[in-house]
Design a protein around this motif. Structure first.
Motif, PDB file in Angstrom:
ATOM      1  N   GLU A  24       8.867 -23.478  73.636  1.00 33.14           N
ATOM      2  CA  GLU A  24       9.441 -22.423  72.809  1.00 33.14           C
ATOM      3  C   GLU A  24       8.516 -21.215  72.906  1.00 33.14           C
ATOM      4  OE1 GLU A  24      11.364 -22.682  68.404  1.00 33.14           O
ATOM      5  OE2 GLU A  24       9.233 -23.093  68.587  1.00 33.14           O
ATOM      6  N   GLU A  26       7.348 -17.667  71.350  1.00 35.24           N
ATOM      7  CA  GLU A  26       7.421 -16.932  70.092  1.00 35.24           C
ATOM      8  C   GLU A  26       6.450 -15.765  70.174  1.00 35.24           C
ATOM      9  OE1 GLU A  26       7.398 -18.179  65.421  1.00 35.24           O
ATOM     10  OE2 GLU A  26       7.234 -19.724  66.945  1.00 35.24           O
ATOM     11  N   ALA A  28       3.780 -13.029  69.426  1.00 35.97           N
ATOM     12  CA  ALA A  28       2.649 -12.922  68.508  1.00 35.97           C
ATOM     13  C   ALA A  28       1.908 -11.628  68.803  1.00 35.97           C
ATOM     14  CB  ALA A  28       1.721 -14.123  68.659  1.00 35.97           C
ATOM     15  N   GLU A  29       1.281 -11.136  67.768  1.00 38.47           N
ATOM     16  CA  GLU A  29       0.527  -9.890  67.892  1.00 38.47           C
ATOM     17  C   GLU A  29      -0.645 -10.082  68.860  1.00 38.47           C
ATOM     18  OE1 GLU A  29      -0.871  -7.628  64.054  1.00 38.47           O
ATOM     19  OE2 GLU A  29      -2.370  -9.069  64.626  1.00 38.47           O
ATOM     20  N   PHE A  30      -0.859  -9.118  69.746  1.00 39.57           N
ATOM     21  CA  PHE A  30      -1.944  -9.193  70.724  1.00 39.57           C
ATOM     22  C   PHE A  30      -3.261  -8.813  70.063  1.00 39.57           C
ATOM     23  CE2 PHE A  30      -4.569  -7.344  74.108  1.00 39.57           C
ATOM     24  CZ  PHE A  30      -4.540  -8.362  75.041  1.00 39.57           C
ATOM     25  N   ASN A  31      -4.249  -9.682  70.169  1.00 39.26           N
ATOM     26  CA  ASN A  31      -5.547  -9.406  69.548  1.00 39.26           C
ATOM     27  C   ASN A  31      -6.658  -9.613  70.574  1.00 39.26           C
ATOM     28  OD1 ASN A  31      -8.067  -9.731  68.200  1.00 39.26           O
ATOM     29  ND2 ASN A  31      -6.986 -10.082  66.269  1.00 39.26           N
ATOM     30  N   HIS A  78      -2.968 -14.507  76.463  1.00 43.35           N
ATOM     31  CA  HIS A  78      -2.297 -14.341  75.173  1.00 43.35           C
ATOM     32  C   HIS A  78      -0.951 -15.062  75.185  1.00 43.35           C
ATOM     33  CE1 HIS A  78      -0.591 -12.411  71.637  1.00 43.35           C
ATOM     34  NE2 HIS A  78       0.410 -11.986  72.373  1.00 43.35           N
ATOM     35  N   LEU A  82      -1.121 -18.228  72.810  1.00 41.72           N
ATOM     36  CA  LEU A  82      -0.608 -17.863  71.475  1.00 41.72           C
ATOM     37  C   LEU A  82       0.916 -17.832  71.380  1.00 41.72           C
ATOM     38  CD1 LEU A  82      -2.871 -15.163  69.819  1.00 41.72           C
ATOM     39  CD2 LEU A  82      -2.758 -17.604  69.398  1.00 41.72           C
ATOM     40  N   HIS A  85       4.714 -22.437  72.784  1.00 41.06           N
ATOM     41  CA  HIS A  85       4.576 -23.599  71.904  1.00 41.06           C
ATOM     42  C   HIS A  85       5.388 -24.769  72.443  1.00 41.06           C
ATOM     43  CE1 HIS A  85       2.701 -20.994  68.916  1.00 41.06           C
ATOM     44  NE2 HIS A  85       3.645 -20.123  69.209  1.00 41.06           N
ATOM     45  N   ASP A 104       9.179 -31.914  66.593  1.00 47.90           N
ATOM     46  CA  ASP A 104       9.211 -30.738  65.694  1.00 47.90           C
ATOM     47  C   ASP A 104       7.975 -29.860  65.880  1.00 47.90           C
ATOM     48  OD1 ASP A 104      11.436 -32.053  64.615  1.00 47.90           O
ATOM     49  OD2 ASP A 104      10.212 -33.040  63.094  1.00 47.90           O
ATOM     50  N   GLY A 105       7.429 -29.848  67.096  1.00 42.24           N
ATOM     51  CA  GLY A 105       6.264 -29.013  67.346  1.00 42.24           C
ATOM     52  C   GLY A 105       4.956 -29.628  66.878  1.00 42.24           C
ATOM     53  N   ILE A 106       4.984 -30.897  66.462  1.00 42.32           N
ATOM     54  CA  ILE A 106       3.775 -31.539  65.928  1.00 42.32           C
ATOM     55  C   ILE A 106       3.413 -32.782  66.743  1.00 42.32           C
ATOM     56  CG2 ILE A 106       2.757 -32.670  63.905  1.00 42.32           C
ATOM     57  CD1 ILE A 106       4.734 -31.035  62.194  1.00 42.32           C
TER      58      ILE A 106
ATOM     59  N   GLU B  67      -2.982 -12.494  61.583  1.00 43.87           N
ATOM     60  CA  GLU B  67      -2.082 -13.330  62.386  1.00 43.87           C
ATOM     61  C   GLU B  67      -2.692 -13.856  63.688  1.00 43.87           C
ATOM     62  OE1 GLU B  67       1.969 -13.239  64.898  1.00 43.87           O
ATOM     63  OE2 GLU B  67       1.356 -11.380  63.939  1.00 43.87           O
ATOM     64  N   SER B  68      -3.110 -12.952  64.544  1.00 45.63           N
ATOM     65  CA  SER B  68      -3.541 -13.402  65.879  1.00 45.63           C
ATOM     66  C   SER B  68      -5.044 -13.409  66.054  1.00 45.63           C
ATOM     67  CB  SER B  68      -2.931 -12.502  66.952  1.00 45.63           C
ATOM     68  OG  SER B  68      -1.550 -12.664  66.980  1.00 45.63           O
ATOM     69  N   ARG B  83       4.906 -31.528  58.568  1.00 50.89           N
ATOM     70  CA  ARG B  83       6.080 -30.663  58.734  1.00 50.89           C
ATOM     71  C   ARG B  83       6.145 -29.578  57.660  1.00 50.89           C
ATOM     72  NH1 ARG B  83       6.125 -34.677  61.578  1.00 50.89           N
ATOM     73  NH2 ARG B  83       7.329 -34.837  63.507  1.00 50.89           N
ATOM     74  N   LEU B  86       3.823 -26.739  58.649  1.00 50.04           N
ATOM     75  CA  LEU B  86       4.409 -25.897  59.695  1.00 50.04           C
ATOM     76  C   LEU B  86       5.468 -24.965  59.099  1.00 50.04           C
ATOM     77  CD1 LEU B  86       3.779 -25.809  62.717  1.00 50.04           C
ATOM     78  CD2 LEU B  86       5.812 -27.197  63.116  1.00 50.04           C
ATOM     79  N   VAL B  98      -0.276 -27.757  64.010  1.00 53.63           N
ATOM     80  CA  VAL B  98      -0.429 -28.894  63.115  1.00 53.63           C
ATOM     81  C   VAL B  98      -0.473 -30.181  63.937  1.00 53.63           C
ATOM     82  CG1 VAL B  98       0.500 -30.074  61.099  1.00 53.63           C
ATOM     83  CG2 VAL B  98       0.926 -27.639  61.395  1.00 53.63           C
TER      84      VAL B  98
END
Lengths: 116, 215
Positions: A24, A26, A28-31, A78, A82, A85, A104-106, B67-68, B83, B86, B98
């Motif tokens: 997935e 998603e 995210a802000e670049f830092n 990045h 980041l 996922h 579920d991403g875990i 955030e980042s 869950r 998350l 997680v």
């Protein structure tokens, strides 16, 4: 960054091999500062190997010497660490073949009593 | 004052399976609010909440860090809590990683000496030993003898996981013998302080902070 921790499995157990993965993306802000700080903490070879398994071919095989000042490289990093996922899949230990499921991403890294 | 994280996606029914934020949670948030200057200075690259439960504390700390700016790890042994964490991160526009595991089992040795900020609201309630070790909501509070069984199991990992500049925060109650815990950590090379303390009903709560001794 996860490694097999089954009792007695203590060699050749990293990185875990990803299988049947659903990714997935998603945003995210670049830092930049964060990415620079991460450079020293990364196990770059493992990251590249794992990315290739996921069909992500953007990372160079070795980290550029000027990584901290290489904007193009930092942008790729990045995206990989980041913004990408793993939604679901399996992580298989290259040594003992233990399977850890990701749902579920875990990732579920719990072991049964006899494996601890 | 920083806002409490949005937990509106969690319903009464969810709290049958995960720990509902209570006085100890809120004292933890207040402590982190006091610590904002320190945390900004620390600039953690990797953070870890052990036993993140509803994810309330991680969402709060995540907002402070930005955030980042940090790779934020959470662990919980309870799949429903994992869950929930998350979901809470998402609800508060944060990204966290997680992992369902016992304490920090799956993170060593890879994250050895890498964690700049670690925090743990452990199961500190005094219970019979048999109640320790559940994978459900009991895991969030059942602490066994002196409420110390999980705490004592975890303490040796602090020195392995924390980076040289790293800081570790933990919630305890009077019955856990905070001075004794601080002494154990001193042996491991940590200096400690009490960031906050509060009387909540019959519980006297403390937020302890540990950093490596400079000597």
């Amino acid at each position: 960054m996860l490694q097999c921790h089954v009792k007695g499995c203590d060699a050749n157990n990293f990185p875990l091999e990803l299988q049947e993965v659903v990714l997935e993306q998603e945003e995210a802000e670049f830092n930049e500062d964060f990415l620079k700080n991460m450079l020293g903490k990364l196990e770059y070879e493992a990251l590249v190997a794992t990315s290739l398994k996921l069909d992500i071919h953007d990372l160079p095989a070795t980290m550029p010497e000027d990584a901290a000042y290489n904007d193009e490289f930092l942008q790729i990093l990045h995206r990989v660490i980041l913004e990408t996922h793993i939604k679901s899949g399996k992580m298989v230990c290259p040594n003992c073949q233990h399977i850890y499921n990701i749902r579920d991403g875990i990732p579920n890294m719990l072991l049964a009593e006899h494996e601890v | 004052m920083l806002p409490t994280p949005d937990l509106s996606h969690l319903k009464k029914k969810d709290y049958e399976y995960i720990y509902e934020p209570a006085e100890d949670t809120f004292l933890f948030l207040d402590a982190f609010e006091d610590e904002v200057p320190f945390l900004k200075e620390l600039q953690p690259t990797i953070s870890l909440e052990v036993g993140s439960g509803s994810g309330c504390v991680t969402a709060f700390v995540g907002k402070i860090l930005g955030e980042s700016s940090c790779l934020k790890y959470c662990t919980d042994i309870n799949p429903k809590a994992a869950r929930a964490t998350l979901g809470t991160a998402k609800q508060n526009q944060l990204t966290v990683d997680v992992i369902e595991t016992h304490l920090t089992d799956a993170l060593l040795p890879r994250l050895q000496g890498q964690i700049d900020l670690m925090y743990f609201n452990p199961p500190y309630v005094l219970t019979p030993s048999e109640e320790v070790g559940s994978h459900s909501v009991e895991a969030s509070w059942a602490g066994g003898i002196d409420g110390r069984e999980v705490i004592d199991e975890f303490l040796p990992y602090v020195k392995r996981l924390l980076s040289p500049k790293g800081a570790f925060y933990m919630v305890v109650v009077n019955e856990n013998k905070p001075d004794d815990i601080r002494e154990i950590m001193k042996q491991d090379g940590f200096e400690s302080s009490i960031v906050k303390t509060r009387l909540a009903g019959r519980e006297k709560l403390f937020i302890l902070k540990f950093v490596r001794s400079s000597t």
